[in-house]
Scaffold this active site. Structure first.
Site, short mmCIF file in Angstrom:
data_model
loop_
_atom_site.label_atom_id
_atom_site.label_comp_id
_atom_site.label_asym_id
_atom_site.label_seq_id
_atom_site.Cartn_x
_atom_site.Cartn_y
_atom_site.Cartn_z
N LYS A 13 -57.79 46.97 -31.49
CA LYS A 13 -56.94 46.06 -32.27
C LYS A 13 -55.86 46.81 -33.05
O LYS A 13 -54.70 46.39 -33.07
CB LYS A 13 -57.80 45.24 -33.25
CG LYS A 13 -58.71 44.24 -32.59
CD LYS A 13 -59.35 43.30 -33.58
CE LYS A 13 -60.24 44.02 -34.57
NZ LYS A 13 -61.38 44.70 -33.94
N ARG A 88 -61.59 36.98 -41.13
CA ARG A 88 -62.79 37.62 -40.59
C ARG A 88 -63.92 36.62 -40.37
O ARG A 88 -64.94 36.94 -39.77
CB ARG A 88 -63.24 38.72 -41.55
CG ARG A 88 -64.22 39.72 -40.95
CD ARG A 88 -64.52 40.84 -41.90
NE ARG A 88 -63.39 41.73 -42.08
CZ ARG A 88 -63.10 42.74 -41.29
NH1 ARG A 88 -63.86 43.00 -40.25
NH2 ARG A 88 -62.06 43.51 -41.53
N ARG A 127 -66.91 59.04 -28.99
CA ARG A 127 -65.90 59.77 -29.77
C ARG A 127 -66.49 61.02 -30.41
O ARG A 127 -67.63 61.03 -30.87
CB ARG A 127 -65.34 58.87 -30.89
CG ARG A 127 -64.35 57.85 -30.41
CD ARG A 127 -63.56 57.22 -31.54
NE ARG A 127 -64.38 56.55 -32.52
CZ ARG A 127 -64.06 55.38 -33.08
NH1 ARG A 127 -62.94 54.77 -32.73
NH2 ARG A 127 -64.83 54.83 -33.99
N ARG A 161 -69.48 61.10 -35.67
CA ARG A 161 -69.66 60.50 -36.99
C ARG A 161 -70.88 59.60 -36.98
O ARG A 161 -71.20 58.98 -35.96
CB ARG A 161 -68.43 59.66 -37.38
CG ARG A 161 -67.17 60.45 -37.56
CD ARG A 161 -66.06 59.62 -38.16
NE ARG A 161 -66.02 58.25 -37.64
CZ ARG A 161 -65.02 57.40 -37.86
NH1 ARG A 161 -63.98 57.77 -38.58
NH2 ARG A 161 -65.05 56.18 -37.35
N ARG A 172 -72.82 46.87 -35.73
CA ARG A 172 -71.49 46.36 -36.04
C ARG A 172 -71.11 45.20 -35.11
O ARG A 172 -70.49 44.22 -35.53
CB ARG A 172 -70.45 47.48 -35.94
CG ARG A 172 -70.53 48.51 -37.06
CD ARG A 172 -69.71 49.74 -36.75
NE ARG A 172 -68.29 49.44 -36.60
CZ ARG A 172 -67.40 50.30 -36.11
NH1 ARG A 172 -67.79 51.50 -35.70
NH2 ARG A 172 -66.13 49.96 -36.02
#
Length: 215
Positions: A13, A88, A127, A161, A172
């Site tokens: 996004k 949201r 990542r 992370r 999430r």
């Protein structure tokens, strides 16, 4: 144009918002940027948000809505904007409708970046960040370093992370499905929803979105 951009974490996004806003000559209004700006500037809304965040609580809708309203009233947004991260949930979407109606305005489109859940997990969990410089980002599949675990740029150690772990990503996604996904049906009922497949090159996804907006 007045556009809302939605999609799960890892859908791209932020990247698409920046390109689309530039192509359409409208400001990219990101919830994260709004929070950071209000907190750093010490605004009343920023102070309220910081108090909740420091306590580990979610920032109430009315504070987020207030920040978004202030930003949308700035001169550069008079001819439109692209909202990223707001609304949201359905309550925020309803509040946005009320705000726009009060000004005789309405949304032109809601772009839903569609990505399969497994692809989202793959994108985020893969990542790796350099410990020396967090701007050096790699991906075990899509942009692997030349030597495993070593930054190509500075030789620093690459790490994952904590919030990029698969368990955290799936949590999430669950939050997204519960809180944010209902706005897709909300906007579909208004005839505003445009679904954009978000797989492939960034430029291809941007072109799909631009082509859909022209229609």
């Amino acid at each position: 144009m007045r556009i809302v951009l939605v999609g799960p974490p890892g859908a791209g996004k932020g990247t698409q918002a920046a390109f689309l806003a530039k192509n359409l000559s409208i400001p990219h209004i990101s919830t994260g940027d709004l929070f950071r700006a209000n907190i750093s500037q010490g605004t009343e809304l920023g102070k309220q948000a910081k108090a909740f965040m420091d306590a580990g609580d979610l920032v109430p809708d009315e504070v987020t809505i207030g920040m978004a309203k202030d930003r949308m009233e700035q001169p550069d947004a008079v001819n439109g904007f692209l909202l990223d991260g707001f609304p949201r949930n359905v309550s925020q979407a309803e509040a946005l409708d009320v705000m726009l109606q009060a000004e005789g305005m309405k949304l032109d489109a809601v772009l839903d970046l569609e990505v399969e859940e497994d692809e989202v997990v793959k994108r985020i969990a893969g990542r790796r960040i350099c410990r020396n410089d967090s701007a050096h980002v790699f991906h075990v599949t899509y942009a692997p370093p030349k030597a495993e675990g070593v930054c190509d740029t500075c030789g620093g150690e690459l790490y994952q992370r904590g919030d990029d772990s698969e368990a955290t990503v799936r949590n999430r996604l669950e939050v997204y499905h519960t809180q944010t996904e209902p706005i897709i049906d909300y906007y579909k009922a208004q005839g505003l929803l445009v679904t954009i497949p978000a797989l492939g090159e960034v430029s291809d996804v941007t072109k799909r979105a631009m082509d859909a907006l022209k229609k």
